[in-house]
Write a protein that holds these residues in place. Structure first.
Motif, PDB file in Angstrom:
ATOM      1  N   ILE A 250     -18.240  60.886  34.726  1.00  0.00           N
ATOM      2  CA  ILE A 250     -19.330  61.864  34.606  1.00  0.00           C
ATOM      3  C   ILE A 250     -18.886  63.226  35.135  1.00  0.00           C
ATOM      4  N   GLU A 251     -18.121  63.247  36.228  1.00  0.00           N
ATOM      5  CA  GLU A 251     -17.652  64.519  36.784  1.00  0.00           C
ATOM      6  C   GLU A 251     -16.747  65.249  35.793  1.00  0.00           C
ATOM      7  N   TYR A 252     -15.831  64.524  35.168  1.00  0.00           N
ATOM      8  CA  TYR A 252     -14.960  65.158  34.173  1.00  0.00           C
ATOM      9  C   TYR A 252     -15.772  65.676  32.987  1.00  0.00           C
ATOM     10  N   LEU A 253     -16.763  64.910  32.556  1.00  0.00           N
ATOM     11  CA  LEU A 253     -17.574  65.328  31.411  1.00  0.00           C
ATOM     12  C   LEU A 253     -18.406  66.557  31.745  1.00  0.00           C
ATOM     13  N   LEU A 270     -21.347  61.925  27.757  1.00  0.00           N
ATOM     14  CA  LEU A 270     -22.045  62.007  29.040  1.00  0.00           C
ATOM     15  C   LEU A 270     -23.274  61.102  29.033  1.00  0.00           C
ATOM     16  N   GLY A 271     -24.005  61.100  27.917  1.00  0.00           N
ATOM     17  CA  GLY A 271     -25.161  60.215  27.812  1.00  0.00           C
ATOM     18  C   GLY A 271     -24.768  58.753  27.939  1.00  0.00           C
ATOM     19  N   MET A 272     -23.686  58.362  27.264  1.00  0.00           N
ATOM     20  CA  MET A 272     -23.240  56.975  27.347  1.00  0.00           C
ATOM     21  C   MET A 272     -22.760  56.639  28.760  1.00  0.00           C
ATOM     22  N   ALA A 273     -22.085  57.597  29.415  1.00  0.00           N
ATOM     23  CA  ALA A 273     -21.636  57.360  30.790  1.00  0.00           C
ATOM     24  C   ALA A 273     -22.833  57.154  31.720  1.00  0.00           C
ATOM     25  N   TYR A 274     -23.850  57.994  31.577  1.00  0.00           N
ATOM     26  CA  TYR A 274     -25.064  57.811  32.378  1.00  0.00           C
ATOM     27  C   TYR A 274     -25.709  56.455  32.077  1.00  0.00           C
ATOM     28  N   ILE A 284     -30.899  59.753  28.607  1.00  0.00           N
ATOM     29  CA  ILE A 284     -31.820  60.200  27.556  1.00  0.00           C
ATOM     30  C   ILE A 284     -31.773  61.716  27.418  1.00  0.00           C
ATOM     31  N   ARG A 285     -31.732  62.435  28.539  1.00  0.00           N
ATOM     32  CA  ARG A 285     -31.665  63.900  28.469  1.00  0.00           C
ATOM     33  C   ARG A 285     -30.379  64.358  27.789  1.00  0.00           C
TER      34      ARG A 285
END
Length: 658
Positions: A250-253, A270-274, A284-285
């Motif tokens: 997430i940090e890299y994204l 990023l959504g998939m990582a979350y 979702i955001r």
């Protein structure tokens, strides 16, 4: 005199573009645009080049820059427009001819491209760009071996060339030449280890080899060499995601988003990582942000909808927003008489808002339009059972009950949508390493959507509600055989910026024998859902028709198959005891002996899921019983050979090497 005037005009143009004593502002602006292009900031480069072309229409360099930038963006039609302008402005340039050929390859105009490359090579036998253009053409046409030979010949002429080494690495990976791949990895790092592009290419090689620690090592080197190099940030994030280290990914994204805040691919990842990190609200955001620039991104939409269905309450406002999208698309398809697509969209709306009567009515009315009135009635009854008080729906229910009270199922005293049917038990699996997807976990989303579509078909019972990820054919075979599946499917997918392909290979679960291999390729809008839907319908149609004798009264009988299964009045079926028919072991169809046949059944009347007809016993004694199996006569279809296909995903990745 005419020649003098032309010379004078040329001098004036030169002085206008390049005034003496100082660098012209357009040259400085061009250099800034070129720098953007070389750093792969193509959208910004296009903006800068476009302004230059508007102000200086006969200045060739920005026109060439537009052709190149659109080419690397995959916008080949725009690239073609500008390369044709550039060739008119700078006649005789072989480099522009080569770019013209590469653009034609992207457009699929292979014969024209080959002619251009051949003409350049005939005039300049050592023109490396034209030779590599021919190699790209070979890859696009599926001739990877030919392309590899061309690259090897090129490396012998230009040892240490970065583009050639990286091309050889990619092609060797595709052909699974592991020793050769490692040789090119070593050469790339030895000669060009200070290049972030090379470090990213090596990292991607290790991702393909599932050596995620090595991939992360090289991706981090690339980031250290150029902290704002987006491919390096995204490759590091992908390696971390594959290692299930979601927080660092997430940090890299997030850093990649600082480089390009609107990049749809980064927002999806990023959504998939979350989501994988168990942070659904943030997922979702992030998914929702994709649609600001890519409203047509199907895989992101299906990822979002799946997450919303699993993680939000039934009254969540986003459910209605997403359902309305499918409702409006369904209405549009219906207005164009594309009823199958309309039904698909309405069904997706119902899944998001299952208690909303207007979505369910739209879905029900499709079946009425298609002439399946019993299915329409069954949906009306379901809507009323859920508690709707709409007078229009209640009145329509009474009308349909009255119209169908003399139907075949009613005359036999059966509810045709309540009977236990003789469905095929199908398992669905996918092997991530066999897919070429731009999106992390994209194959999971596509496979789950495939299962969803397949589950809506008659005569099929999918064993799992979601596709199961496996590491090998052997694992899928063992699972399917152990739980009693009849057939199982192994799925893989190819995704590029402009196309989507699904490969669905069907096997017999009892022995693992291949039954058929199916590929569906689609481009344009709705390519994911259209490809999956086409594959599902093809598989459903290929399953040999079979039914059971539900009821018998003298020479009249009732079957558990009907119009929705493709049965028609006048069809004749063969009747066997259940134990006398089995699935063929080498192709789709049934194995049986005609000596075991006990009768024939001729269809006289048909309903959506049942049919009645006349039974004819064979021989003096009548051995026909309820529960007997009925099949269509005729030979089983021959095995479907797998065709060589174009390697579009490999071709697109090859183009990223510059």
């Amino acid at each position: 005199m005419l020649k003098v005037n032309r010379f004078y005009s040329a001098i004036l143009l030169f002085l206008f573009l390049f005034p003496l004593g100082a660098e012209a502002p357009q040259v400085e602006a061009y250099r800034r645009a070129r720098n953007l292009q070389e750093n792969r900031k193509y959208y910004q480069a296009v903006e800068a080049y476009t302004e230059l072309v508007r102000r200086y229409p006969v200045y060739a360099d920005p026109v060439i820059g537009l052709a190149e930038s659109f080419f690397f963006l995959g916008e080949y039609q725009d690239a073609l427009h500008y390369i044709q302008d550039a060739i008119r402005l700078r006649r005789g340039s072989t480099s522009l001819q080569v770019l013209h050929g590469r653009i034609l390859v992207g457009l699929g105009r292979f014969d024209e491209a080959r002619k251009i490359f051949s003409q350049v090579i005939e005039a300049e036998p050592n023109n490396m760009e034209a030779l590599l253009g021919l190699a790209e053409l070979d890859v696009a046409q599926g001739e990877v071996g030919n392309a590899l030979q061309t690259y090897e010949d090129a490396l012998a002429r230009v040892p240490g060339d970065k583009r050639i080494i990286l091309g050889l690495l990619l092609l060797s990976d595709e052909l699974e030449r592991q020793e050769a791949s490692q040789t090119y990895v070593s050469a790339a790092v030895r000669y060009h280890g200070d290049s972030p592009e090379v470090q990213v290419a090596v990292a991607r090689h290790y991702i393909r080899r599932e050596r995620f620690d090595d991939a992360l090592h090289h991706a981090r080197i690339a980031v250290s060499l150029q902290p704002d190099y987006q491919p390096a940030l995204l490759t590091a994030a992908r390696a971390l995601l594959l290692k299930n280290e979601f927080d660092e990914a997430i940090e890299y994204l997030l850093n990649a988003l600082k480089v390009d805040p609107a990049d749809a691919g980064t927002l999806y990842s990023l959504g998939m990582a979350y989501e994988m990190a168990g942070r659904p609200e943030e997922a979702i955001r992030s998914y929702t942000s994709v649609f600001r620039s890519r409203r047509d991104d199907e895989l992101t939409r299906y990822a979002l909808e799946s997450l919303v269905r699993r993680s939000t309450p039934g009254d969540h406002p986003l459910r209605e927003t997403l359902a309305e999208y499918h409702l409006n698309r369904g209405i549009e398809f219906e207005s164009r008489f594309l009823m199958d697509k309309a039904a698909r969209e309405y069904r997706l709306a119902v899944q998001l808002q299952p208690s909303e009567a207007r979505y369910r009515m739209r879905y029900a009315e499709v079946w009425k339009t298609l002439g399946y009135y019993a299915k329409y009635l069954s949906y009306l009854e379901g809507i009323v059972d859920e508690g709707t008080q709409s007078e229009d729906i209640l009145d329509e229910l009474e009308i349909q009950r009255s119209l169908q009270e003399d139907g075949i199922a009613q005359s036999w005293g059966l509810g045709q949508f309540e009977i236990e049917r003789n469905e095929y038990r199908l398992g669905v699996f996918y092997i991530p390493s066999e897919s070429t997807m731009e999106k992390y976990m994209g194959e999971r989303i596509a496979a789950d959507l495939f299962v969803d579509f397949l589950s809506s078909m008659e005569r099929v019972a999918v064993t799992d509600l979601r596709a199961r990820m496996v590491s090998s054919f052997a694992e899928a075979f063992g699972i399917a055989r152990g739980r009693g599946d009849e057939y199982f499917l192994l799925l893989s997918f190819d995704e590029t910026r402009r196309s989507f392909s699904v490969y669905a290979d069907m096997y017999l679960a009892v022995n693992g024998a291949g039954m058929e291999e199916r590929k569906v390729y689609r481009t344009g809008n709705d390519r994911v859902s259209d490809a999956l839907d086409r594959a599902v319908r093809g598989i459903h149609a290929s399953l040999p028709l079979r039914g059971n004798l539900l009821r018998r009264e003298f020479d009249a009988g009732l079957l558990d198959i009907g119009a929705l299964d493709g049965l028609e009045e006048g069809d004749e079926l063969l009747i066997f005891p259940p134990e006398a028919v089995s699935l063929l072991r080498d192709r789709l169809g049934f194995a049986y002996s005609e000596d075991d046949m006990v009768g024939r059944f001729t269809v006289d009347g048909i309903d959506d899921l049942v049919a009645e007809g006349t039974i004819e016993a064979l021989g003096f004694f009548d051995y026909i019983n309820e529960g007997d199996i009925l099949i269509m006569p005729g030979e089983a279809p021959p095995p479907v050979p797998k065709k060589d296909d174009q390697r579009e995903g490999l071709y697109q990745e090859l183009l990223t090497i510059q």
